[in-house]
Design a protein around this motif. Sequence first.
Motif, PDB file in Angstrom:
ATOM      1  N   ASN A 121       0.814  -1.212   0.000  1.00  0.00           N
ATOM      2  CA  ASN A 121       0.000   0.000   0.000  1.00  0.00           C
ATOM      3  C   ASN A 121       0.849   1.264   0.000  1.00  0.00           C
ATOM      4  OD1 ASN A 121       0.654  -0.494   2.631  1.00  0.00           O
ATOM      5  ND2 ASN A 121      -1.418  -1.082   3.194  1.00  0.00           N
ATOM      6  N   LYS A 122       1.995   1.168  -0.623  1.00  0.00           N
ATOM      7  CA  LYS A 122       2.834   2.338  -0.901  1.00  0.00           C
ATOM      8  C   LYS A 122       3.216   3.117   0.354  1.00  0.00           C
ATOM      9  CE  LYS A 122       0.058   3.790  -4.540  1.00  0.00           C
ATOM     10  NZ  LYS A 122      -0.557   4.914  -3.872  1.00  0.00           N
ATOM     11  N   CYS A 123       3.398   2.394   1.438  1.00  0.00           N
ATOM     12  CA  CYS A 123       3.744   3.086   2.680  1.00  0.00           C
ATOM     13  C   CYS A 123       5.158   3.644   2.642  1.00  0.00           C
ATOM     14  CB  CYS A 123       3.604   2.130   3.862  1.00  0.00           C
ATOM     15  SG  CYS A 123       4.853   0.835   3.874  1.00  0.00           S
TER      16      CYS A 123
ATOM     17  N   TYR B  41       7.949   2.153   3.520  1.00  0.00           N
ATOM     18  CA  TYR B  41       8.877   1.620   4.525  1.00  0.00           C
ATOM     19  C   TYR B  41      10.119   1.005   3.897  1.00  0.00           C
ATOM     20  CZ  TYR B  41       6.773   2.283   9.032  1.00  0.00           C
ATOM     21  OH  TYR B  41       6.339   2.835  10.194  1.00  0.00           O
TER      22      TYR B  41
ATOM     23  N   MET C 191      11.961   2.197   1.863  1.00  0.00           N
ATOM     24  CA  MET C 191      13.049   3.150   1.612  1.00  0.00           C
ATOM     25  C   MET C 191      14.159   3.025   2.648  1.00  0.00           C
ATOM     26  SD  MET C 191      11.161   6.693   0.483  1.00  0.00           S
ATOM     27  CE  MET C 191       9.874   6.652   1.712  1.00  0.00           C
ATOM     28  N   GLN C 192      13.804   2.496   3.839  1.00  0.00           N
ATOM     29  CA  GLN C 192      14.786   2.591   4.914  1.00  0.00           C
ATOM     30  C   GLN C 192      16.062   1.821   4.669  1.00  0.00           C
ATOM     31  OE1 GLN C 192      13.789   0.688   8.823  1.00  0.00           O
ATOM     32  NE2 GLN C 192      11.806   0.504   7.859  1.00  0.00           N
TER      33      GLN C 192
ATOM     34  N   ARG D 247       8.869   0.313  -3.564  1.00  0.00           N
ATOM     35  CA  ARG D 247       7.577   0.943  -3.798  1.00  0.00           C
ATOM     36  C   ARG D 247       7.400   1.354  -5.260  1.00  0.00           C
ATOM     37  NH1 ARG D 247       5.614   6.261  -0.467  1.00  0.00           N
ATOM     38  NH2 ARG D 247       7.579   7.102  -1.219  1.00  0.00           N
TER      39      ARG D 247
ATOM     40  N   PHE E 158       5.642  -4.298   6.116  1.00  0.00           N
ATOM     41  CA  PHE E 158       4.630  -4.904   6.986  1.00  0.00           C
ATOM     42  C   PHE E 158       3.971  -6.096   6.303  1.00  0.00           C
ATOM     43  CE2 PHE E 158       4.442  -0.529   8.823  1.00  0.00           C
ATOM     44  CZ  PHE E 158       4.990  -0.888  10.024  1.00  0.00           C
ATOM     45  N   GLY E 159       3.686  -5.935   5.013  1.00  0.00           N
ATOM     46  CA  GLY E 159       3.010  -7.007   4.288  1.00  0.00           C
ATOM     47  C   GLY E 159       3.977  -8.030   3.726  1.00  0.00           C
TER      48      GLY E 159
ATOM     49  N   ASP F 240       1.619   9.080  -2.774  1.00  0.00           N
ATOM     50  CA  ASP F 240       2.225   9.029  -1.437  1.00  0.00           C
ATOM     51  C   ASP F 240       1.733   7.740  -0.783  1.00  0.00           C
ATOM     52  OD1 ASP F 240      -0.400   9.613  -0.914  1.00  0.00           O
ATOM     53  OD2 ASP F 240      -0.017  11.334   0.374  1.00  0.00           O
ATOM     54  N   GLY F 241       1.504   7.753   0.525  1.00  0.00           N
ATOM     55  CA  GLY F 241       1.061   6.527   1.185  1.00  0.00           C
ATOM     56  C   GLY F 241      -0.443   6.298   1.115  1.00  0.00           C
TER      57      GLY F 241
ATOM     58  N   GLY G  86       9.596  12.331   2.015  1.00  0.00           N
ATOM     59  CA  GLY G  86       9.694  10.892   1.789  1.00  0.00           C
ATOM     60  C   GLY G  86       8.484  10.340   1.052  1.00  0.00           C
ATOM     61  N   GLY G  87       7.467  11.173   0.866  1.00  0.00           N
ATOM     62  CA  GLY G  87       6.257  10.679   0.195  1.00  0.00           C
ATOM     63  C   GLY G  87       5.535   9.635   1.021  1.00  0.00           C
ATOM     64  N   THR G  88       5.592   9.749   2.358  1.00  0.00           N
ATOM     65  CA  THR G  88       4.894   8.780   3.199  1.00  0.00           C
ATOM     66  C   THR G  88       3.617   9.367   3.786  1.00  0.00           C
ATOM     67  OG1 THR G  88       5.965   9.404   5.276  1.00  0.00           O
ATOM     68  CG2 THR G  88       7.114   7.807   3.888  1.00  0.00           C
TER      69      THR G  88
ATOM     70  N   ILE H 233      16.271  12.035   7.195  1.00  0.00           N
ATOM     71  CA  ILE H 233      15.258  11.106   7.680  1.00  0.00           C
ATOM     72  C   ILE H 233      15.250  11.139   9.207  1.00  0.00           C
ATOM     73  CG2 ILE H 233      14.733   8.639   7.830  1.00  0.00           C
ATOM     74  CD1 ILE H 233      15.608   8.574   4.829  1.00  0.00           C
TER      75      ILE H 233
ATOM     76  N   ASP I 151      17.435   8.795  11.034  1.00  0.00           N
ATOM     77  CA  ASP I 151      18.870   9.028  10.866  1.00  0.00           C
ATOM     78  C   ASP I 151      19.351  10.070  11.877  1.00  0.00           C
ATOM     79  OD1 ASP I 151      18.838   7.179   8.891  1.00  0.00           O
ATOM     80  OD2 ASP I 151      19.129   8.574   7.226  1.00  0.00           O
TER      81      ASP I 151
ATOM     82  N   ALA J 232       5.533   6.898  13.651  1.00  0.00           N
ATOM     83  CA  ALA J 232       5.781   5.479  13.418  1.00  0.00           C
ATOM     84  C   ALA J 232       6.557   5.286  12.128  1.00  0.00           C
ATOM     85  CB  ALA J 232       4.461   4.720  13.360  1.00  0.00           C
ATOM     86  N   SER J 233       6.448   6.237  11.224  1.00  0.00           N
ATOM     87  CA  SER J 233       7.139   6.150   9.941  1.00  0.00           C
ATOM     88  C   SER J 233       8.544   6.731  10.020  1.00  0.00           C
ATOM     89  CB  SER J 233       6.342   6.929   8.896  1.00  0.00           C
ATOM     90  OG  SER J 233       6.072   8.237   9.386  1.00  0.00           O
TER      91      SER J 233
ATOM     92  N   SER K  47      11.468   5.862  10.305  1.00  0.00           N
ATOM     93  CA  SER K  47      12.615   5.309   9.592  1.00  0.00           C
ATOM     94  C   SER K  47      12.605   5.715   8.123  1.00  0.00           C
ATOM     95  CB  SER K  47      12.635   3.790   9.704  1.00  0.00           C
ATOM     96  OG  SER K  47      11.423   3.270   9.219  1.00  0.00           O
ATOM     97  N   VAL K  48      11.522   6.284   7.635  1.00  0.00           N
ATOM     98  CA  VAL K  48      11.478   6.694   6.224  1.00  0.00           C
ATOM     99  C   VAL K  48      10.984   8.116   5.983  1.00  0.00           C
ATOM    100  CG1 VAL K  48      11.388   4.425   5.155  1.00  0.00           C
ATOM    101  CG2 VAL K  48       9.281   5.426   5.996  1.00  0.00           C
TER     102      VAL K  48
ATOM    103  N   PHE L  43       0.964  -3.624  12.539  1.00  0.00           N
ATOM    104  CA  PHE L  43       0.650  -3.259  11.156  1.00  0.00           C
ATOM    105  C   PHE L  43       0.851  -4.439  10.212  1.00  0.00           C
ATOM    106  CE2 PHE L  43       0.296   1.471  10.314  1.00  0.00           C
ATOM    107  CZ  PHE L  43      -0.187   1.729  11.570  1.00  0.00           C
ATOM    108  N   GLY L  44       1.848  -5.262  10.524  1.00  0.00           N
ATOM    109  CA  GLY L  44       2.092  -6.420   9.679  1.00  0.00           C
ATOM    110  C   GLY L  44       1.072  -7.511   9.937  1.00  0.00           C
TER     111      GLY L  44
ATOM    112  N   LYS M  99      -4.604  -1.970   3.607  1.00  0.00           N
ATOM    113  CA  LYS M  99      -5.282  -1.207   4.654  1.00  0.00           C
ATOM    114  C   LYS M  99      -5.159   0.270   4.378  1.00  0.00           C
ATOM    115  CE  LYS M  99      -1.072  -1.221   7.395  1.00  0.00           C
ATOM    116  NZ  LYS M  99      -0.305  -2.197   6.637  1.00  0.00           N
TER     117      LYS M  99
END
Lengths: 452, 852
Positions: free
Chosen positions: A16-18, A20, A22-23, A39, A77-78, B31-32, B70-72, B112, B115, B132-133, B135-136, B324-325, B334
């Motif tokens: 879902n393009k979150c 994550y 990227m890290q 992504r 996550f997925g 984005d997200g 980051g486009g999140t 980031i 970082d 929560a995001s 890290s990105v 989330f996972g 989701k």
Amino acid sequence: MLPDQAFIENELSRCNKCGYCMQSCPVYRAERREANVARGRNRLLRAVLEGERELSREMREPFFDCLLCGACTNDCFGKVRTKDLMVRAREAYAEDFGSPLLRRYLFHNLLPAPQRLTPLMRLASLGKRTGLARLAERMGLLRWLSPNLEVADALVPTMPKAFLRDRLAGMGFRAVPHAAGTLYRWEPDHATGLRVLYFIGCGTNYQLPRSGEAALRLLHLGGCQITVAPNNCCGLPPWSYGDTEAARLLARRNVELLSDLDCDAIVTECGSCSGFLKEYGEVLGEVSPDGPDGASSAAPLQSVARGPGGELSSRVRDFTEVLATLSLPRPVATGTPLTYHDPCHLGRSQGVREQPRKLLVDVGGYELREMAEADRCCGGAGSYNITHPELSRAILGRKLDNAGATGAQLIATACPACILQLGWGGRERGEGFTVRHVAELLAERQGLELGP
Amino acid sequence: MTTDLADNLRTFLPAGAVLEEPLQLALYAYDGTVYEGQPDLVTLPETTEQVMAIVRACNAAGVPIVPRGGGTSLSGGPVPVQGGVVVSFSRMDRVLELDYANQRAVVQPGVINQDLQNLVGQQGYFYAPDPASQSVCTLGGNVGENSGGPHCLKYGVTANHVLGVEMVLADGQVLRTGGKALDWPGYDLNGLIVGHEGTFGLVTEITCRLMPLPERVVTMLAIFGSLQAASQTVSDIIAAGIIPATLEMMDNPMIRAVEQALQAGYPLDAGAVLIIELDGMAAGLQDQVARVRSIGEANGVTEFRQACDEAERALLWKGRKGAFGAVVNIAPSKICTDISVPRTKLPETLAAVMDIGRRHGVPIANVFHAGDGNLHPLVLYDPRDPDIAAKVEAVDAEITQLALQQGGVLTGEHGIGCCKRKHMTRMFGPAELRAMRRVREAFDAKGRLNPGKVLPDDLTSDPPPWDEEGKKPRGNGPSAATVAVCERLAAAYTEGRKAVLRGQGTKSSPPPEGAEVVDLAALDRIVSFDHENLTVTVEAGLGFAALDAVLAERGQMLALRPRFRAQATIGGTLAAGESGPCRLLYGGPRDLVTGLQAVLADGTMVSFGSTCVKNVAGYALEKLLVGSRGTLAAIVEVTLRTLPRPQTMRTLALHLEAPSGAEDLLAALIASPLRPAAVELVHGMPIGATADAAWTLLVGLEGFAAEVQAMADHLARMARDHHLPPWQAVDGDYLGLWDRVTDLAPGPVLKASCPLSATAKLAHELSGLAEGLVLRAGPGLGLLHLALPPATDVAAFQHGAQMVAEHHGGTTSWLLPVPERSVTRLPDTTRDVVLRLKSALDPESVLPPPRF
Ligand SMILES: Cc1cc2nc3c(=O)[nH]c(=O)nc-3n(C[C@H](O)[C@H](O)[C@H](O)COP(=O)(O)OP(=O)(O)OC[C@H]3O[C@@H](n4cnc5c(N)ncnc54)[C@H](O)[C@@H]3O)c2cc1C
Ligand code: SF4
Ligand code: SF4
């Protein structure tokens, strides 16, 4: 037309393009562009899947600059399996736009035929720039096995005089005739009852036979009965290029050969081979890649034993996994600090992280200094260093910075591709890093003599 | 056109930094969220100069600009809905300066979040906002959205930690706000800009606050049979005066998903799992842990786990981190919705959320920051289902609507973006939206920056959801006194007269000839006091004493102790943006205000913010109005956060010959994990026993007895280590003493603001500028207040003080009333923006011009 559509669709439905991913995508961290991260790659693949966009030559970069390192899946996550998606994307790409003939020849005609490949490699190692060797080079053969076009030159003279298979007899192996070709067997001095079928990978055989020899000697020292069969390439190189047909051919050959041989474990010291062998069930389409019940699984990518491929996979162990269960004497501490780099196919794919580290400390007597991002891809990934030299250099730079920051001059790892890449990087930066396979370091510390 | 622009951009951008290939552009469409919009070009600048040049080039070409981190974003923030040029900050990722002595980091916007945390963590510091995001996501994106995270309950959101930005405005000019020092003259531009969603400018540099890591962290996990019990526990913990570092809750569907995926050891029938993390001084923590535990027990906790080491801590977090996972097992995809409600409304809201899901046949699971009422219902779906998009959209819309019905807000931390733009008219009326639009135009007159975001095109208000149901969430409407204020301002406006606002007159200058004096002192009601939510809404003319009396009945207080607290009105204090030394622990006025109502210069009532502590819906005009000194609007009603009264308050004093004697101690104190309520160096005022000492270092400690004792012990050790005499306890009336210190002396007060480590030196140097000066200097804040003796030449004095302050990287301005001869100068771009904001909200200049 995309292959394995259901698989692709299922994986993509979880993205879902979150962002994550990227890290720790090494390519993204170097490039900082959407085209270089899972992504973005997945968004494009979805565009192709849904017919929003035609597969085009511009997709080469996003689909082919992926290291297939799997870091993104770890963070996701997925657990979207971008590396497996990229293999399918490459397959479709090759279908539409073709792949270099020589590469096809290598994957389809040489890799499945060691009797043709080995003489070629021998010529390369002896005759350097003559006839067939030059052809081999043009074919990307040496480049596939060596870090860089420029250093391919520098590397040829250092190619071993004797490949691993040539060394077996001298080590104590004796030939055992078998329907599928000659087997070599080495009986232990003191038997623990463990019977190991040793898988010799191409990189090990042709390029770094010392690591293989070290692994074999250590297993023998630990009391294993070892059998070596005339196995083929595991199939990972063609798989990585999206040549799933060639990869499956190799996998099937290996399954036919190895399944018949009775053993407790199929072992190799090449982290990439052991990783790929563990995925045979899936590669051969015996198990749904979505997990046993079609539910998307968050578990590491390992096959469930169902068909013969999965059966084989279930018996595969990395060399460090096996050695860690054997009892070997603990040497006095060396006082030499070293740092360990996790090969992607060993650490992430197989979850084997503890064993090599513990072995280095317990069986090697080394002082282990963890580097930051130890499991981040070194940029070696197959022939990535050839196809994407600049990116590869940037990725490697970060790796070496992290290694250097520990103060250790010795880098241990457990995959030939990583050893070549890290070694090349160290030389290129003029830094005094020594890069060694865990097996070699341990063998030395156990007082085992290795050939040149 | 775009090819010309691309060619132009390529002349000054690095190779490969202009993307125009349709395929590459498609990768910057999202984005997200599920929203997409194709950009015309994408740029990847590396320096501020390049960003300026991009803006100029785009202006010349007349195309929109869309900043992207980051486009999140989860609100469509960086989605180019109207095309244009995306400016991706991913390559502006250098940390420019880590200044630990002053607890500041200066970074490029593409850094980031994680970082930065990793870098400063090695030195024992942290940057509090931790989405929560993290890290990105980038710090530029965090500034864009005013992001929050689990730690924000205790430490505040991005707006509380960003102290300065460099921003390229739509016209290509560079605006610099704030800096290493805390307060700069002018409106609170930082407060307004954080949360701008990329519509005010392109942020090219950020100065943020670093904090020393706490000495100890204790993690607890509590399992409850019902959501009700867990929610009550949350309320009780906070009501007891314990502010956990994090308070995360999972509901039953989430517990089941987590248990299935991860085997975290949660009972499948549990109603809720709470993860509670306390941090602070090791010595005081155990006491609080015991309190939390007994609160849990009183609410029928079924199981209580506590981590003793890192491994156990990781185990307790395992379920939360994997949440989330884990929901992937329910459905592959989701959306993470985001609403905020008063904390007390949590159980009711959650039940209604689940109803919405059931009605649409869409599974929902919840994991959220329970401490601040911010909910993120995860709406789970399979994108392969053909009808799903409409269903998910409907669920999201209903959840948003629900938040408003519960007295909450459209978004707690993800922003409005393009996703919730259509709902803005439900939360705000046309007057508010118009004011927001004007403020936006003050930064970007032509609407070129991130168009199609935040504000709807049509500002006509929809009926708010509570009207449909016939209930009023906010009080009983404006009082007669408020209506009178509206009328008088409206009259002045139509008659072309000037007006001045007046509370109790403690900060007023004499009104100009013929001006309408609008007296706000009659606005003295307490509109509502939600003691469980810890918020109080009062009219602006109310005095502090009257409010204190009411709050005290519930054992609470307002942690705002400005100058002349005994006489000042709350509204006047907020308008003046004044606070006292306890700002060190509790934050300043804009950190305590969650919402306000004001009357604009034309007599229209507007309402910004809410009673929710987490709220990023629309622009933060409440922050702009706080500290705007009665030049933009009349603040008539405010909602403030209250706090439980501390169990113990204690003052310690150290008498000194000169501030230099305490410099090392102060540096150590500031770098320590101690969290005193106030630290001030006082000069020219007799305090305690040795009243004749030239300087006194005062430390105010507030909190639980054990915590205060632990801090006192620590301070005693520090004094010994620095070879200083022992601290003296100052007995007697704690607040009385601090009020005296805060008040200083009547007459003009010059405020100096500087980097933390310069405070003592600056105090010393300034004290020599005039005979008879009374001053206090807070080294934890970098703020100095100087009461000038009568008959001082204020202009000359300020001139000298400004030179000294500038030398230390600081600046000066006046507290209200600003003397006639103030020489405060704002930098040109800042002044332009301040004046544009002034004319945005008060175009006819009915209210006085801004002076500092
Ligand atoms: C899985 C997940 C979890 C999340 N958890 C949280 C959470 O706990 N708390 C929370 O608050 N948010 C959370 N978010 C939302 C998101 O991560 C935040 O909003 C974050 O701040 C966005 O940062 P970014 O760098 O991705 O910015 P983007 O998404 O790229 O941009 C965000 C906004 O800022 C603007 N912008 C970005 N950079 C600049 C700049 N340099 N100058 C001007 N404008 C700029 C953009 O135009 C846009 O409007 C989460 C998102 C995901 C996917
Ligand atoms: S691949 Fe995974 S981590 Fe990356 S955007 Fe998709 S869901 Fe997120
Ligand atoms: S497999 Fe590795 S290189 Fe490829 S997208 Fe994932 S993290 Fe990046």
